[in-house]
Each structure stands twice: as C-alpha cells, then as structure tokens.
Design a protein around this motif. Structure first.
Motif, PDB file in Angstrom:
ATOM      1  N   GLU A  22       0.755  -1.235   0.053  1.00 22.99           N
ATOM      2  CA  GLU A  22       0.075  -0.221  -0.202  1.00 22.99           C
ATOM      3  C   GLU A  22       0.823   1.169   0.046  1.00 22.99           C
ATOM      4  OE1 GLU A  22      -2.632   1.457  -0.559  1.00 22.99           O
ATOM      5  OE2 GLU A  22      -3.950   0.106  -0.426  1.00 22.99           O
ATOM      6  N   PHE A  23       0.368   2.558  -0.316  1.00 20.35           N
ATOM      7  CA  PHE A  23       0.967   3.766  -0.396  1.00 20.35           C
ATOM      8  C   PHE A  23       1.234   3.966   1.117  1.00 20.35           C
ATOM      9  CE2 PHE A  23       0.996   8.303  -0.442  1.00 20.35           C
ATOM     10  CZ  PHE A  23       2.203   8.573  -1.401  1.00 20.35           C
ATOM     11  N   PRO A  24       2.331   4.475   1.460  1.00 25.00           N
ATOM     12  CA  PRO A  24       2.725   4.692   3.105  1.00 25.00           C
ATOM     13  C   PRO A  24       1.393   5.327   3.684  1.00 25.00           C
ATOM     14  CG  PRO A  24       4.549   5.129   1.657  1.00 25.00           C
ATOM     15  CD  PRO A  24       3.602   4.685   0.517  1.00 25.00           C
ATOM     16  N   SER A  25       0.796   6.292   2.892  1.00 25.17           N
ATOM     17  CA  SER A  25      -0.109   7.239   3.744  1.00 25.17           C
ATOM     18  C   SER A  25      -1.412   6.477   4.070  1.00 25.17           C
ATOM     19  CB  SER A  25      -0.564   8.263   2.829  1.00 25.17           C
ATOM     20  OG  SER A  25       0.579   9.065   2.328  1.00 25.17           O
ATOM     21  N   VAL A  26      -1.511   5.285   3.481  1.00 29.19           N
ATOM     22  CA  VAL A  26      -2.666   4.390   3.782  1.00 29.19           C
ATOM     23  C   VAL A  26      -2.170   3.570   5.079  1.00 29.19           C
ATOM     24  CG1 VAL A  26      -4.406   2.596   2.904  1.00 29.19           C
ATOM     25  CG2 VAL A  26      -3.241   4.438   1.488  1.00 29.19           C
ATOM     26  N   VAL A  68      -7.597   0.522   2.492  1.00 29.92           N
ATOM     27  CA  VAL A  68      -7.126   0.395   0.912  1.00 29.92           C
ATOM     28  C   VAL A  68      -7.344   1.468  -0.003  1.00 29.92           C
ATOM     29  CG1 VAL A  68      -9.632  -0.609   0.455  1.00 29.92           C
ATOM     30  CG2 VAL A  68      -7.697  -1.579  -0.679  1.00 29.92           C
ATOM     31  N   SER A  69      -6.481   1.485  -0.862  1.00 33.56           N
ATOM     32  CA  SER A  69      -6.622   2.486  -1.889  1.00 33.56           C
ATOM     33  C   SER A  69      -7.686   2.180  -3.033  1.00 33.56           C
ATOM     34  CB  SER A  69      -5.353   2.578  -2.739  1.00 33.56           C
ATOM     35  OG  SER A  69      -4.366   3.168  -1.799  1.00 33.56           O
ATOM     36  N   HIS A  70      -8.390   2.743  -3.517  1.00 34.38           N
ATOM     37  CA  HIS A  70      -9.509   2.491  -4.505  1.00 34.38           C
ATOM     38  C   HIS A  70      -8.713   2.115  -5.963  1.00 34.38           C
ATOM     39  CE1 HIS A  70     -13.515   3.741  -6.474  1.00 34.38           C
ATOM     40  NE2 HIS A  70     -13.171   2.546  -6.660  1.00 34.38           N
ATOM     41  N   HIS A  72      -4.652   1.513  -6.907  1.00 35.31           N
ATOM     42  CA  HIS A  72      -3.336   1.343  -6.271  1.00 35.31           C
ATOM     43  C   HIS A  72      -2.295   2.213  -7.142  1.00 35.31           C
ATOM     44  CE1 HIS A  72       0.455  -0.890  -5.008  1.00 35.31           C
ATOM     45  NE2 HIS A  72      -0.114  -1.174  -4.118  1.00 35.31           N
ATOM     46  N   TRP A  73      -1.417   3.013  -6.240  1.00 36.97           N
ATOM     47  CA  TRP A  73      -0.658   3.844  -6.537  1.00 36.97           C
ATOM     48  C   TRP A  73       0.487   3.381  -7.714  1.00 36.97           C
ATOM     49  CZ3 TRP A  73       4.573   4.814  -4.446  1.00 36.97           C
ATOM     50  CH2 TRP A  73       4.905   3.834  -3.556  1.00 36.97           C
ATOM     51  N   ARG A  74       0.593   2.273  -7.529  1.00 36.94           N
ATOM     52  CA  ARG A  74       2.009   1.617  -8.403  1.00 36.94           C
ATOM     53  C   ARG A  74       1.547   0.820  -9.507  1.00 36.94           C
ATOM     54  NH1 ARG A  74       7.279   2.480  -5.624  1.00 36.94           N
ATOM     55  NH2 ARG A  74       7.113   4.311  -7.153  1.00 36.94           N
ATOM     56  N   VAL A  97     -11.307   3.693   2.579  1.00 41.07           N
ATOM     57  CA  VAL A  97     -10.801   3.969   1.256  1.00 41.07           C
ATOM     58  C   VAL A  97      -9.966   5.120   1.045  1.00 41.07           C
ATOM     59  CG1 VAL A  97     -11.247   3.677  -1.112  1.00 41.07           C
ATOM     60  CG2 VAL A  97     -12.625   2.373   0.582  1.00 41.07           C
ATOM     61  N   ASP A  98      -8.928   4.956   0.483  1.00 37.33           N
ATOM     62  CA  ASP A  98      -8.054   6.278  -0.177  1.00 37.33           C
ATOM     63  C   ASP A  98      -8.193   6.282  -1.569  1.00 37.33           C
ATOM     64  OD1 ASP A  98      -6.067   7.676  -1.247  1.00 37.33           O
ATOM     65  OD2 ASP A  98      -4.654   7.470   0.270  1.00 37.33           O
ATOM     66  N   GLY A  99      -9.043   7.289  -2.128  1.00 39.05           N
ATOM     67  CA  GLY A  99      -9.168   7.472  -3.448  1.00 39.05           C
ATOM     68  C   GLY A  99      -8.510   8.448  -4.133  1.00 39.05           C
ATOM     69  N   VAL A 100      -7.321   8.886  -3.622  1.00 37.31           N
ATOM     70  CA  VAL A 100      -6.284   9.785  -4.235  1.00 37.31           C
ATOM     71  C   VAL A 100      -6.133   9.526  -5.884  1.00 37.31           C
ATOM     72  CG1 VAL A 100      -4.278  10.962  -4.406  1.00 37.31           C
ATOM     73  CG2 VAL A 100      -5.245  10.702  -2.242  1.00 37.31           C
ATOM     74  N   GLN A 101      -5.934   8.387  -6.183  1.00 36.80           N
ATOM     75  CA  GLN A 101      -5.678   7.812  -7.638  1.00 36.80           C
ATOM     76  C   GLN A 101      -6.873   7.414  -8.238  1.00 36.80           C
ATOM     77  OE1 GLN A 101      -2.717   8.366  -8.587  1.00 36.80           O
ATOM     78  NE2 GLN A 101      -1.338   8.329  -6.759  1.00 36.80           N
ATOM     79  N   ALA A 102      -8.097   7.785  -7.723  1.00 40.77           N
ATOM     80  CA  ALA A 102      -9.353   7.331  -8.365  1.00 40.77           C
ATOM     81  C   ALA A 102     -10.301   8.378  -8.667  1.00 40.77           C
ATOM     82  CB  ALA A 102     -10.107   6.328  -7.599  1.00 40.77           C
ATOM     83  N   ALA A 118      -9.896  11.380   0.028  1.00 46.34           N
ATOM     84  CA  ALA A 118      -8.964  11.737  -1.115  1.00 46.34           C
ATOM     85  C   ALA A 118      -8.316  13.256  -0.915  1.00 46.34           C
ATOM     86  CB  ALA A 118      -9.531  11.654  -2.500  1.00 46.34           C
ATOM     87  N   SER A 119      -7.339  13.388  -1.758  1.00 51.42           N
ATOM     88  CA  SER A 119      -6.831  14.563  -1.935  1.00 51.42           C
ATOM     89  C   SER A 119      -7.172  15.014  -3.368  1.00 51.42           C
ATOM     90  CB  SER A 119      -5.218  14.749  -1.816  1.00 51.42           C
ATOM     91  OG  SER A 119      -4.820  14.507  -0.637  1.00 51.42           O
ATOM     92  N   VAL A 120      -6.901  16.271  -3.830  1.00 50.65           N
ATOM     93  CA  VAL A 120      -7.755  16.749  -4.868  1.00 50.65           C
ATOM     94  C   VAL A 120      -6.350  17.212  -5.943  1.00 50.65           C
ATOM     95  CG1 VAL A 120      -9.846  17.694  -3.797  1.00 50.65           C
ATOM     96  CG2 VAL A 120      -7.820  19.146  -4.275  1.00 50.65           C
ATOM     97  N   PHE A 121      -5.190  16.789  -5.640  1.00 55.61           N
ATOM     98  CA  PHE A 121      -4.289  17.160  -6.700  1.00 55.61           C
ATOM     99  C   PHE A 121      -4.168  16.418  -7.957  1.00 55.61           C
ATOM    100  CE2 PHE A 121      -2.320  14.417  -3.562  1.00 55.61           C
ATOM    101  CZ  PHE A 121      -1.554  13.405  -4.581  1.00 55.61           C
ATOM    102  N   LYS A 122      -4.423  15.149  -7.932  1.00 54.87           N
ATOM    103  CA  LYS A 122      -4.435  14.516  -9.161  1.00 54.87           C
ATOM    104  C   LYS A 122      -5.366  14.606 -10.090  1.00 54.87           C
ATOM    105  CE  LYS A 122      -2.225  10.436 -10.912  1.00 54.87           C
ATOM    106  NZ  LYS A 122      -1.507   9.425 -10.824  1.00 54.87           N
TER     107      LYS A 122
HETATM  108  C1  LIG Z   1      -3.007   6.524  -2.613  1.00 54.48           C
HETATM  109  C2  LIG Z   1      -2.272   7.693  -2.267  1.00 54.48           C
HETATM  110  N1  LIG Z   1      -2.451   8.313  -1.038  1.00 54.48           N
HETATM  111  C3  LIG Z   1      -2.132   9.609  -0.678  1.00 54.48           C
HETATM  112  C4  LIG Z   1      -1.146  10.296  -1.408  1.00 54.48           C
HETATM  113  C5  LIG Z   1      -0.628  11.453  -0.938  1.00 54.48           C
HETATM  114  O1  LIG Z   1      -1.880  12.364  -0.780  1.00 54.48           O
HETATM  115  P1  LIG Z   1      -1.748  13.689   0.434  1.00 54.48           P
HETATM  116  O2  LIG Z   1      -0.389  13.676   1.020  1.00 54.48           O
HETATM  117  O3  LIG Z   1      -2.082  14.634  -0.433  1.00 54.48           O
HETATM  118  O4  LIG Z   1      -2.757  13.135   1.122  1.00 54.48           O
HETATM  119  C6  LIG Z   1      -0.781   9.695  -2.704  1.00 54.48           C
HETATM  120  C7  LIG Z   1       0.158  10.292  -3.535  1.00 54.48           C
HETATM  121  O5  LIG Z   1       0.881  11.346  -3.361  1.00 54.48           O
HETATM  122  C8  LIG Z   1      -1.342   8.320  -3.068  1.00 54.48           C
HETATM  123  O6  LIG Z   1      -1.191   7.845  -4.393  1.00 54.48           O
END
Ligand SMILES: Cc1ncc(COP(=O)(O)O)c(C=O)c1O
Length: 272
Positions: A22-26, A68-70, A72-74, A97-102, A118-122
């Motif tokens: 998983e992405f570390p933030s999850v 879980v990420s909606h 997967h970042w990788r 659920v983390d939806g940053v990439q979705a 989710a964040s809104v940058f992507k």
């Molecule tokens: C799944 C996922 N979560 C979180 C982040 C980071 O987002 P933030 O730090 O804005 O919450 C990213 C990418 O940077 C990501 O791919």
C-alpha cells in the motif's frame, strides 16, 4: 485517514488489514495504534489480479478495519469496492478507502465505503493542501474526535474541528466547474480508453504490464529492470512518467491524445 484512525475506538486485539504494498499514507495512520495492542496485518499481494481475493480472505471477525486504496498507486489496479464492502459488512469491519488515484478518473460512489477520503491534486487538477472525506453515519456514530474545536464541541462525533482551507476550496470549485463543463462521462471514457490503449500497445510490444486489463482506472504501469533509464530518456523527449522500484507509471488524462500515447509507447520501445 489519520483523523479517522485516531478517532476510532480500536482496542487491544483488534486488527487492521492493509496490503503490504500500500501507499505509505494508507498504512502509517494505523502504525502508532500498535502501542495500544492493535494488530496491523499486512497482506502480501503478488499479482495485482489477486488483490481483491487476498484482502477479502484476510477479513475475519477480529478485523475492525480494512484500509485500502481505490486505485493502487503503483500498479493502477482498481479494487472491487462492492465485493469488499460485502465482506466487510459480513464481519462488521469498517471499509476505509483512499481515493487519491481514483477520484476524477472513474465514477466514484463514496457511499460504498465507511470512510472515503482523497486529496484533489491528481485527476481533479486542483492543487495541493486540500483533501476531503466522506464518512458513513454508522462510522460517524463510533468516532470520538481526536481533535476538537468550535466546529465539533463535545459530544459531537464530527471530525471536522475548525476552519478549513478556503482558498483551496475556491480553487477546487473552479476546477470542478471546468471539469463539469468538459463533462464527467466524457472525461471518464477518455481516461478509460487512453489507459486501455496504453495497456494494449505496451503488451503488443512485449512489455510486462502490471495493470490488469479488467479492473483499472487511469494509471498504467509496466515493470522493467531499466525503468530509471527509460524514464530519463522519456524526460529528454518531454514525456514525463513516474518511476519507482522498477515500475514505470503513466497517468494519461482526458486532455491527452491517442497520438501522445503512441509517441510514449514508441519512445519506451526505442529506449530499452
Ligand atoms: C494513494 C495515495 N494516497 C495519498 C497520497 C498523498 O496524498 P496527500 O499527502 O495529499 O494526502 C498519494 C500520492 O501522493 C497516493 O497515491
């Protein structure tokens, strides 16, 4: 995610399940809870197409949270939210659920999760420093906010405690107006078709595409031992891709063209 994790009444013996890639933030929001005796279960996921099954199999009556990420970042794999929701409900486990990439790449029903953030940058093209979370009523009732302020005086269960990033919200509003004018169906179908074109073209050239044909959104990834050199060669041609642990990742958005996807695939083929 941190606000939710620290506001949940998790106790010694409770388990939290995450995929080990998983992405570390999850993952990190749950790590400190181990001091309270909460057990963090990291599920190894070898092949992307096994992700839903392996996560489902890890859910038992001792598991309180599946994080879980909606998408997967990788690998770009899109989880089966409906299937995971069903398993979580059977075991009274919260689906977080983390939806940053979705969000912005595919249609999202945030109500499928107990918490969808989710964040809104992507894919929403709205800059950094702003995120949102949608929390189910069932989960809200169980939260004891870790931070409190004027916006959530006790006994409120609301995790929003004070003023928020208003400039960020204005920027998001303008982006959403623009994206809405383009049309969400158009955006989602363009993203799907450019991703599929990338997957098919890379496969035709013999590359090891890790993104599953079934179950992806906008991210397309391929594994190659010289991914760093490939990424460098592409950058020299103004083609910018993400590179990490031998995986090269592209995220074509609705404004990219078929020609650009083809140019990218040709450039990869030339640089190996
Ligand atoms: C799944 C996922 N979560 C979180 C982040 C980071 O987002 P933030 O730090 O804005 O919450 C990213 C990418 O940077 C990501 O791919």
């Amino acid at each position: 995610l941190n606000l939710i994790a620290l506001s949940l009444p998790l106790q010694a013996g409770d388990q939290v399940v995450v995929a080990d890639d998983e992405f570390p933030s999850v993952v990190q929001p749950w790590v400190s809870l181990q001091n309270r005796g909460v057990r963090l279960v990291r599920v190894p996921v070898g092949r992307e197409s096994d992700r839903n099954r392996l996560l489902s199999e890890a859910i038992t009556d001792s598991v309180r949270v599946l994080a879980v990420s909606h998408v997967h970042w990788r690998t770009g794999g899109l989880i089966d939210l409906a299937a995971l929701k069903k398993v979580c409900e059977q075991h009274d486990c919260h689906l977080i659920v983390d939806g940053v990439q979705a969000v912005g790449a595919v249609a999202v029903d945030a109500g499928m999760a107990d918490a969808y953030c989710a964040s809104v940058f992507k894919w929403l093209l709205s800059g950094f420093g702003l995120g949102f979370v949608s929390v189910s009523e069932r989960l809200t009732e169980q939260l004891t906010p870790v931070f409190r302020g004027y916006a959530n005086e006790a006994p409120s269960h609301d995790i929003s405690y004070g003023h928020v990033n208003y400039p960020g919200i204005y920027a998001l509003r303008m982006s959403l107006d623009y994206l809405q004018s383009v049309g969400w169906e158009h955006i989602h179908s363009r993203v799907a078709s450019l991703a599929q074109r990338s997957i098919s073209s890379l496969r035709e050239r013999g590359f090891d595409v890790v993104t599953p044909d079934e179950g992806h959104a906008g991210i397309v990834s391929m594994r190659h031992p010289t991914s760093t050199q490939i990424a460098r060669a592409l950058a020299e041609q103004s083609i910018f891709v993400e590179n990490g642990t031998s995986i090269l990742r592209v995220s074509p958005h609705f404004y990219n063209t078929e020609d650009e996807v083809d140019r990218f695939v040709d450039a990869v083929a030339r640089s190996v």
